[in-house]
Design a protein around this motif. Structure first.
Motif, PDB file in Angstrom:
ATOM      1  N   ASP A  85       0.828  -1.203   0.000  1.00 18.47           N
ATOM      2  CA  ASP A  85       0.000   0.000   0.000  1.00 18.47           C
ATOM      3  C   ASP A  85       0.865   1.256   0.000  1.00 18.47           C
ATOM      4  N   ALA A  86       1.953   1.229   0.735  1.00 14.94           N
ATOM      5  CA  ALA A  86       2.855   2.387   0.781  1.00 14.94           C
ATOM      6  C   ALA A  86       3.461   2.665  -0.590  1.00 14.94           C
ATOM      7  N   ALA A  87       3.754   1.607  -1.336  1.00 11.18           N
ATOM      8  CA  ALA A  87       4.356   1.792  -2.666  1.00 11.18           C
ATOM      9  C   ALA A  87       3.432   2.563  -3.594  1.00 11.18           C
ATOM     10  N   HIS A  88       2.138   2.492  -3.358  1.00 16.35           N
ATOM     11  CA  HIS A  88       1.171   3.214  -4.186  1.00 16.35           C
ATOM     12  C   HIS A  88       0.873   4.607  -3.644  1.00 16.35           C
ATOM     13  N   SER A  89       0.889   4.783  -2.352  1.00 17.21           N
ATOM     14  CA  SER A  89       0.476   6.051  -1.759  1.00 17.21           C
ATOM     15  C   SER A  89       1.619   7.019  -1.471  1.00 17.21           C
ATOM     16  N   VAL A  90       2.746   6.526  -0.994  1.00 18.52           N
ATOM     17  CA  VAL A  90       3.829   7.434  -0.600  1.00 18.52           C
ATOM     18  C   VAL A  90       4.340   8.272  -1.782  1.00 18.52           C
ATOM     19  N   PRO A  91       4.512   7.706  -2.986  1.00 21.45           N
ATOM     20  CA  PRO A  91       4.937   8.571  -4.098  1.00 21.45           C
ATOM     21  C   PRO A  91       3.940   9.683  -4.412  1.00 21.45           C
ATOM     22  N   VAL A  92       2.658   9.387  -4.278  1.00 13.34           N
ATOM     23  CA  VAL A  92       1.626  10.403  -4.528  1.00 13.34           C
ATOM     24  C   VAL A  92       1.686  11.474  -3.446  1.00 13.34           C
ATOM     25  N   LEU A  93       1.804  11.071  -2.196  1.00 10.34           N
ATOM     26  CA  LEU A  93       1.911  12.041  -1.105  1.00 10.34           C
ATOM     27  C   LEU A  93       3.151  12.914  -1.281  1.00 10.34           C
ATOM     28  N   ALA A  94       4.237  12.312  -1.757  1.00  7.52           N
ATOM     29  CA  ALA A  94       5.467  13.076  -1.997  1.00  7.52           C
ATOM     30  C   ALA A  94       5.265  14.104  -3.105  1.00  7.52           C
ATOM     31  N   LYS A  95       4.575  13.731  -4.163  1.00  7.60           N
ATOM     32  CA  LYS A  95       4.306  14.680  -5.253  1.00  7.60           C
ATOM     33  C   LYS A  95       3.407  15.819  -4.779  1.00  7.60           C
ATOM     34  N   ILE A  96       2.449  15.509  -3.938  1.00  8.96           N
ATOM     35  CA  ILE A  96       1.574  16.544  -3.389  1.00  8.96           C
ATOM     36  C   ILE A  96       2.394  17.532  -2.564  1.00  8.96           C
ATOM     37  N   ALA A  97       3.257  17.000  -1.698  1.00  4.52           N
ATOM     38  CA  ALA A  97       4.091  17.864  -0.861  1.00  4.52           C
ATOM     39  C   ALA A  97       5.068  18.678  -1.706  1.00  4.52           C
ATOM     40  N   GLU A  98       5.583  18.074  -2.754  1.00  2.78           N
ATOM     41  CA  GLU A  98       6.508  18.797  -3.639  1.00  2.78           C
ATOM     42  C   GLU A  98       5.788  19.947  -4.350  1.00  2.78           C
ATOM     43  N   TYR A  99       4.550  19.739  -4.699  1.00  2.00           N
ATOM     44  CA  TYR A  99       3.762  20.752  -5.403  1.00  2.00           C
ATOM     45  C   TYR A  99       3.475  21.963  -4.511  1.00  2.00           C
ATOM     46  N   SER A 100       3.172  21.705  -3.251  1.00  2.54           N
ATOM     47  CA  SER A 100       2.751  22.786  -2.357  1.00  2.54           C
ATOM     48  C   SER A 100       3.911  23.313  -1.524  1.00  2.54           C
ATOM     49  N   PRO A 101       4.165  24.620  -1.597  1.00  4.78           N
ATOM     50  CA  PRO A 101       5.205  25.202  -0.744  1.00  4.78           C
ATOM     51  C   PRO A 101       4.803  25.221   0.730  1.00  4.78           C
ATOM     52  N   ASN A 102       3.550  24.909   1.029  1.00  2.98           N
ATOM     53  CA  ASN A 102       3.074  24.933   2.409  1.00  2.98           C
ATOM     54  C   ASN A 102       3.106  23.577   3.096  1.00  2.98           C
ATOM     55  N   ILE A 103       3.572  22.548   2.387  1.00  4.70           N
ATOM     56  CA  ILE A 103       3.624  21.204   2.979  1.00  4.70           C
ATOM     57  C   ILE A 103       5.071  20.718   3.003  1.00  4.70           C
TER      58      ILE A 103
END
Length: 194
Positions: A85-103
């Motif tokens: 499950d982490a292999a599917h979710s952690v990359p997405v969470l990382a991209k979200i954080a990379e996109y937002s300067p507030n995360i």
């Protein structure tokens, strides 16, 4: 911060990926395991994370939500390299954080942080990945995980029906491939609006 998650040994997403790769080349998985199963899961997950790194695309709703996020947050994700499950979710969470300067995203290994994990159980279990959102002042804003709701239902139904774990895992992997991160995007967008 009540659970001191921010003060712990953590990894950025690239560091997490490098750690998994280095351990694998040494014949180990995160958590100190050298079992054939965990090494095989790690191999599969490295390939899965590569795919997510290349193919994930933000939904318009998620972009809009992130663009309107006007507070700083610290995201702590409990994970392990062998977790499907982490292999599917952690990359997405990382991209979200990379996109937002507030995360700001930090990844902690679950098995090195069981005391923190035990503060954020799912139905009494140490299920990962687990995202814990903190305000700039260290207040817990909420948590998400270990998988999108539809995937969690597949897991729960399979368990209730007494199906073999391997069969349920195959169903989950197929679901992740079909969903292409849409459910996770929607859930995180909704989560950030709270």
């Amino acid at each position: 911060m009540s659970d001191t998650a921010i003060e712990r040994k953590s990894y950025t997403y690239p560091e997490y990926r490098d750690l998994i790769k280095q351990l694998r080349y040494q014949g180990q998985a995160t958590g100190g395991s050298e079992s054939d199963d965990f090494l095989r899961y790690t191999d599969l997950n490295m390939a899965r994370m590569d795919k997510w790194d290349k193919r994930y695309e933000f939904s318009d709703e998620l972009k809009s939500t992130l663009d309107n996020l006007n507070r700083k947050e610290k995201w702590v994700v409990l994970s392990e390299g062998w977790c499907g499950d982490a292999a599917h979710s952690v990359p997405v969470l990382a991209k979200i954080a990379e996109y937002s300067p507030n995360i700001e995203l930090s990844i902690l290994l679950r098995d090195e942080n069981l005391d923190l994990m035990d503060q954020h159980l799912t139905n009494g279990g140490r299920s990962i990945p687990k995202l814990i959102r903190y305000s700039e002042s260290g207040e817990v804003l909420g948590e998400w995980g270990p998988r999108p709701e539809a995937a969690q239902q597949i897991h729960l139904d399979g368990k209730a029906e007494g199906r073999a774990k391997a069969d349920v895992t195959i169903d989950l992997q197929k679901w992740y491939a079909r969903d292409r991160g849409e459910s996770l995007s929607k859930e995180i967008a909704d989560f950030l609006k709270d």
